[in-house]
Design an enzyme around this catalytic site. Structure first.
Site, mmCIF file in Angstrom:
data_model
loop_
_atom_site.group_PDB
_atom_site.id
_atom_site.type_symbol
_atom_site.label_atom_id
_atom_site.label_comp_id
_atom_site.label_asym_id
_atom_site.label_seq_id
_atom_site.Cartn_x
_atom_site.Cartn_y
_atom_site.Cartn_z
ATOM 1 C CB THR A 1 42.166 41.990 44.982
ATOM 2 O OG1 THR A 1 41.896 40.359 44.345
ATOM 3 C CG2 THR A 1 42.661 42.691 44.073
ATOM 4 N NE ARG B 1 38.261 34.034 38.693
ATOM 5 C CZ ARG B 1 38.889 34.730 39.442
ATOM 6 N NH1 ARG B 1 40.277 35.256 39.722
ATOM 7 N NH2 ARG B 1 37.465 35.380 40.110
ATOM 8 N N GLY C 1 39.390 36.883 36.539
ATOM 9 C CA GLY C 1 38.797 37.653 37.598
ATOM 10 C C GLY C 1 38.639 39.050 36.834
ATOM 11 C CB THR D 1 39.288 43.059 47.144
ATOM 12 O OG1 THR D 1 38.401 43.336 48.103
ATOM 13 C CG2 THR D 1 39.800 43.601 46.815
ATOM 14 N N GLY D 2 37.265 40.857 46.101
ATOM 15 C CA GLY D 2 35.983 40.000 46.315
ATOM 16 C C GLY D 2 35.761 38.847 44.967
ATOM 17 N N GLY E 1 35.114 38.623 41.892
ATOM 18 C CA GLY E 1 35.708 39.198 40.625
ATOM 19 C C GLY E 1 34.412 38.598 39.690
#
Ligand code: ASP
Length: 316
Positions: free
Chosen positions: A166, A194, A196, A217-218, A220
């Protein structure tokens, strides 16, 4: 004046700084920097050529927040338009709403004059096909859009190794105003619809001039469950430094139960422009540029070890 960003923001950070140096606002700098990342065909995690959902549709999530007023705008699961961050900005500026998703978001993107565009590139189409066919029989893959139990295949296609990323931008302008923005194509091969953390204010993104800003980021789902971006800013409000606030917000993630816990990263800035980056994966970096610097500099993020309980069904 300063801009910080996730490391994939390098392509846009100079543009953001140029806007600040020309007297522009933090919110304009954030939007402009992110647009360049969204248009970058090399980046498969944001905008054009982003990884699609399991059906092969690129669905973009983005949000932007103005720390002066705590106003914000977001779009989620936006298909067919590139500049999700601009759509989010316009939601903030021109609607009495904060968050549009799906068809409504696409309709709004058209209304504000964004060009319709096919975001799925040939190389990404091929990567998807290769990846999904490792798990899904060809005859089912060929009719995936009619699959009555799509949820089964989302589960199988989950690929934490390559699924995430992201872009995060946070800027502080000459007035001391702070803004933050986030944009992503989300988790590759996700279930259609979906969302995040990226378009959810308080989860993936938060800015408040009085205390600072944070963006994630990562995975979500973790940031949504722990309200991570807001927590970081809240900890600064309670008097913690940006580094202490980040560490506390990372540690909060260890309270999350469930089987699917994975990587988290965020960048944060306090109201003075002090900044910090955090990661649960050693060796990750972020970038920053002050107005007295000729170019962005990369800094290592502070590593905080998290409980990771990802269960890859293929290895069960
Ligand atoms: N946070 C994004 C999401 O969950 C993905 C990422 O940053 O890796 O959609």
């Amino acid at each position: 004046m300063i801009v910080i960003a996730s490391s994939n923001g390098r392509i846009g950070i100079q543009r953001s700084m140029d806007i600040l140096k020309a007297g522009g606002s933090a919110i304009d700098a954030v939007e402009a920097g992110i647009r360049l990342v969204e248009a970058n065909p090399e980046d498969h995690t944001v905008g054009y050529s982003g990884f699609p959902n399991i059906l092969g549709q690129v669905e973009l999530d983005a949000s932007i927040m103005d720390g002066r007023t705590l106003t914000s705008g977001a779009v989620g699961a936006l298909q067919g338009y590139l500049y999700a961050i601009t759509a989010a900005r316009k939601v903030m500026d021109s609607l009495p709403h904060v968050f549009l998703v799906g068809e409504g978001a696409a309709r709004f993107a058209a209304e504000i004059g964004l060009e319709p565009m096919d975001l799925l590139t040939d190389d990404v189409r091929e990567i998807r096909q290769r990846r999904l066919l490792k798990s899904i029989p060809q005859e089912i893959f060929d009719k995936l859009d009619q699959e009555p139990e799509l949820r089964r295949w989302v589960h199988l296609a989950t690929d934490p190794e390559r699924a995430w990323s992201t872009v995060n931008f946070i800027a502080r302008d000459a007035n001391g105003d702070i803004a933050s923005g986030v944009s992503t194509s989300g988790w590759a091969w996700k279930y259609p619809g979906r969302l995040g953390d990226s378009p959810i204010i308080g989860a993936g993104n938060y800015a408040d001039n009085r205390y600072g800003a944070a963006a994630c980021t990562g995975m979500g789902e973790m940031a949504i469950r722990a309200s991570t971006a807001h927590s970081i800013v809240f900890y600064m409000k309670m008097g913690l430094s940006v580094s202490e606030a980040g560490k506390r917000a990372m540690e909060d993630l260890n309270d999350l139960g469930g089987r699917y816990l994975d990587v988290m990263n965020f960048v944060a800035m306090d109201r003075e422009g002090n900044h910090s980056g955090f990661t649960s994966m050693p060796g990750k970096s972020y970038i920053y540029q002050r107005d007295d610097m000729a170019e962005a500099v990369e800094l290592e993020r502070t590593f905080v070890k998290l409980n990771q309980r990802w269960q890859n069904p293929e290895s069960e």
